[in-house]
Every structure is written in C-alpha cells, then in structure tokens.
Design a protein around this motif. Structure first.
Motif, short mmCIF file in Angstrom:
data_model
loop_
_atom_site.label_atom_id
_atom_site.label_comp_id
_atom_site.label_asym_id
_atom_site.label_seq_id
_atom_site.Cartn_x
_atom_site.Cartn_y
_atom_site.Cartn_z
N SER A 82 91.63 93.21 -66.32
CA SER A 82 92.05 94.54 -66.80
C SER A 82 90.88 95.50 -66.98
CB SER A 82 92.81 94.40 -68.11
OG SER A 82 92.01 93.76 -69.09
N ASN A 83 89.65 94.97 -67.24
CA ASN A 83 88.53 95.90 -67.45
C ASN A 83 88.07 96.56 -66.14
OD1 ASN A 83 87.39 93.60 -66.42
ND2 ASN A 83 85.71 93.47 -67.90
N LEU A 84 88.64 96.14 -65.00
CA LEU A 84 88.36 96.87 -63.77
C LEU A 84 88.88 98.32 -63.86
CD1 LEU A 84 89.27 94.15 -61.10
CD2 LEU A 84 86.99 95.04 -61.61
N GLY A 85 89.85 98.53 -64.74
CA GLY A 85 90.41 99.86 -64.91
C GLY A 85 89.53 100.81 -65.71
N GLU A 86 88.40 100.32 -66.20
CA GLU A 86 87.51 101.19 -66.96
C GLU A 86 86.79 102.21 -66.08
OE1 GLU A 86 84.91 98.64 -69.14
OE2 GLU A 86 86.53 97.78 -70.36
N LYS A 87 86.65 101.89 -64.79
CA LYS A 87 86.04 102.82 -63.83
C LYS A 87 87.02 103.04 -62.70
CE LYS A 87 81.19 101.48 -64.53
NZ LYS A 87 79.97 100.97 -63.82
N ILE A 88 87.19 104.27 -62.30
CA ILE A 88 88.17 104.56 -61.26
C ILE A 88 87.76 103.95 -59.92
CG2 ILE A 88 87.17 106.80 -60.61
CD1 ILE A 88 90.11 107.77 -60.31
N GLU A 89 86.43 103.81 -59.68
CA GLU A 89 86.01 103.24 -58.41
C GLU A 89 86.29 101.74 -58.34
OE1 GLU A 89 82.02 104.20 -60.58
OE2 GLU A 89 84.09 104.95 -60.52
N THR A 90 86.07 101.01 -59.46
CA THR A 90 86.38 99.57 -59.43
C THR A 90 87.89 99.35 -59.38
OG1 THR A 90 86.19 99.49 -61.85
CG2 THR A 90 84.27 98.82 -60.57
N LEU A 91 88.64 100.19 -60.06
CA LEU A 91 90.10 100.08 -60.02
C LEU A 91 90.61 100.35 -58.61
CD1 LEU A 91 92.81 99.68 -61.44
CD2 LEU A 91 92.78 102.13 -62.01
N SER A 92 90.08 101.38 -57.95
CA SER A 92 90.51 101.71 -56.58
C SER A 92 90.18 100.58 -55.62
CB SER A 92 89.84 103.01 -56.11
OG SER A 92 90.23 104.09 -56.92
N ALA A 93 88.99 99.99 -55.77
CA ALA A 93 88.60 98.87 -54.91
C ALA A 93 89.53 97.68 -55.11
CB ALA A 93 87.15 98.48 -55.18
N ALA A 94 89.83 97.37 -56.38
CA ALA A 94 90.72 96.24 -56.68
C ALA A 94 92.13 96.49 -56.14
CB ALA A 94 90.76 96.01 -58.19
N GLN A 95 92.61 97.71 -56.32
CA GLN A 95 93.96 98.03 -55.83
C GLN A 95 94.02 98.02 -54.30
OE1 GLN A 95 94.77 101.72 -57.92
NE2 GLN A 95 95.92 100.65 -59.49
N SER A 96 92.88 98.29 -53.65
CA SER A 96 92.84 98.20 -52.19
C SER A 96 93.15 96.77 -51.74
CB SER A 96 91.46 98.61 -51.66
OG SER A 96 91.18 99.95 -51.97
N LEU A 97 92.59 95.79 -52.46
CA LEU A 97 92.84 94.39 -52.12
C LEU A 97 94.30 94.03 -52.37
CD1 LEU A 97 89.63 92.67 -53.56
CD2 LEU A 97 89.95 94.00 -51.46
N ALA A 98 94.86 94.56 -53.46
CA ALA A 98 96.28 94.30 -53.75
C ALA A 98 97.17 94.91 -52.66
CB ALA A 98 96.64 94.86 -55.12
N GLU A 99 96.88 96.16 -52.29
CA GLU A 99 97.67 96.81 -51.23
C GLU A 99 97.58 96.05 -49.92
OE1 GLU A 99 98.15 101.19 -50.66
OE2 GLU A 99 96.46 101.29 -52.07
N LEU A 100 96.37 95.60 -49.58
CA LEU A 100 96.18 94.90 -48.32
C LEU A 100 96.92 93.56 -48.33
CD1 LEU A 100 94.88 94.85 -45.55
CD2 LEU A 100 92.75 94.06 -46.61
N SER A 101 96.96 92.90 -49.47
CA SER A 101 97.66 91.61 -49.54
C SER A 101 99.15 91.77 -49.26
CB SER A 101 97.42 90.94 -50.89
OG SER A 101 98.08 91.64 -51.93
#
Length: 283
Positions: A82-101
């Motif tokens: 959940s702390n990936l959401g503290e920065k918009i760039e880390t959140l965007s990178a993490a969500q990219s992996l979720a979208e790709l999956s």
C-alpha cells in the motif's frame, strides 16, 4: 454446494458490490484471474475489510453469491504494498504491472511465474527513497519480463527483416536499428520505424531480460533518463500493437516523470531569476 478452498493471490482491483460488499479481482497462483465477492467488507469493523488493491492475500473461499461469484470466507494479509501509493510515480508503475497482467492472464489460466515476477518487482518499487530513474527502469524491466513470460516478448535478438542476429557493436555510433512495432527490430534506419536505437541503447534493452537491473560499478542505474524513457515508449508501442491496449498507467507514468524532469531542468533558471529579483530589491 461448492467446496471450501484456499487461494493465494495479489489483489489487482477492488470495487463496490451492492450495498455492503466488495468485488475483489485477484491474480492467483492457483486459477489465474479470479473475481470474488467479499460479503460485508464495506461495513464498519468488518473482519473482511482487508481488501485493498496491491495487497498479497490468502483467502478461504466457498459458496456462490447471487451473481455466481465465489465468496470470501476469511482473508489473511501476507504482504501489503500500500505504501507504493505514497508517490504517484511508484503507484503508476505498480498499476502498469496490474494492467498488463489482465492482458496476459485469463480466467482459469494459472500462470504462477507471472504472479511471482510481479511480486518481485513490486518489492523493488517499494524501496525506501527510490529515485525517479529507478522507478522508470524498474517499470521497463518488469514489463519486459512480464511480456516475455506471457508469450509476447520483444524479439530483440534478431532482425525482423533479414533474421540476422542483432549484436550491437558498442562504440560504433553509425550503427542503428529500428523498431517496427508490428514486427520487431530491423537493422538500420527503416522508413516505417517508430523509434531508432543506437548500439548502446539496444544493448541496454537486451540486458533487461536478466533478473537484475543493469548497474554501473558505483551501484547507480546504467543509462540516462532519456534512454529509459525511449525504452518505455518501445514497451508502450509493443503492447499497443500486439495486445491492442493502451495502458493508462504507463501514460500517467510518462506524464509524471516528464513533468518532474522538466521542473528539474528549469530549476536552475528559476533559482537564478529569484536570486536576481532579490538583488534588485536590495539595491
């Protein structure tokens, strides 16, 4: 009646379901992508409230909801990102992996190696004081790994026109290859190409298939920001061409990183202007 079973997976998406429930979309080891109803999860103090996105969970499920979805009986948090959401760039990178999956894994399509790779890369993105270059490089390498595991890997080792092996001659600045998004990489400058790479840039891309990021001797990421942005554009074009999808999270990551990079470039000018303004006030 459905038998009770234990599932382990990463929460990719969480949304409302009815008045009090939640709909949990999971990437599981056992069954690929699953959508599970979580009864009462939106009620205050619910024991099933631990259903947020980017959380690695163990669930006991069984029975079916009115919408013919499996129902969660118990939920245990194995690891939270959940702390990936503290920065918009880390959140965007993490969500990219979720979208790709979502594009690479289907229902009843277990691909545990993809889940394992995502967990590894989320751990890396969760590093304290991670730089923007590290976020960018990790996202590019993670997408490269997932595409390869999912059967859509970039064909970066042979020319798509001649089948000649692509061996970048480091130091030869006259050499180049072209990305033709629908086909692959072609030696030389092709009129139909979207992106041109020099030898060093292709060599960096080829190294991304290894488990670890390429680093300099001092431990810093190998390659400048501009080159990594070019590699991210290659990933983006390849996904659009071969999976017919424009990942919103990648577009957001580009905007955020480019905006912040422009601010850093302008910062010395802004400081000088501010300094001169203060001098004028003094004199």
């Amino acid at each position: 009646m459905s038998l009770e079973k234990i599932l382990t997976g990463l929460a990719l998406k969480v949304g409302p379901l009815g008045e009090n429930d939640r709909l949990l979309t999971l990437l599981t080891y056992e069954e690929g992508i699953l959508r599970i109803a979580v009864p009462g999860a939106r009620r205050p103090k619910s024991r099933l409230a631990a259903t947020s996105a980017l959380t690695f969970l163990e669930l006991q499920v069984g029975g079916k909801s009115n919408l013919n979805l499996l129902k969660a009986r118990q939920i245990k948090i194995l690891k939270s990102f959940s702390n990936l959401g503290e920065k918009i760039e880390t959140l965007s990178a993490a969500q990219s992996l979720a979208e790709l999956s979502f594009l690479l894994v289907g229902n009843n399509d277990p691909q545990p190696q993809i889940l394992e790779a995502i967990l590894i890369h989320l751990n890396r993105l969760q590093k304290k004081e991670i730089s923007q270059l590290e976020v960018l490089a990790n996202c590019v390498q993670a997408c490269t790994h997932l595409l390869a595991l999912g059967g859509y890997g970039l064909p970066m080792h042979s020319c798509c026109k001649s089948s000649q092996e692509l061996i970048p001659p480091i130091g030869n600045w006259d050499w180049s290859c072209s990305l033709i998004a629908s086909e692959g990489f072609s030696i030389g400058k092709n009129k139909n190409s979207e992106i041109i790479l020099n030898a060093s840039e292709l060599a960096l891309l080829q190294r991304l298939l290894k488990p670890e990021l390429p680093l300099k001797k001092n431990g810093e990421i190998l390659g400048p920001f501009e080159v990594w942005m070019k590699l991210l554009n290659i990933i983006d074009l390849w996904i659009q061409s071969h999976l017919n999808q424009n990942l919103n999270s990648i577009q957001m990551l580009k905007k955020v990183l480019l905006f912040e990079a422009n601010i850093l470039l302008k910062l010395p000018i802004l400081i000088e202007v501010h300094y001169r303004h203060n001098l004028n006030l003094i004199y």
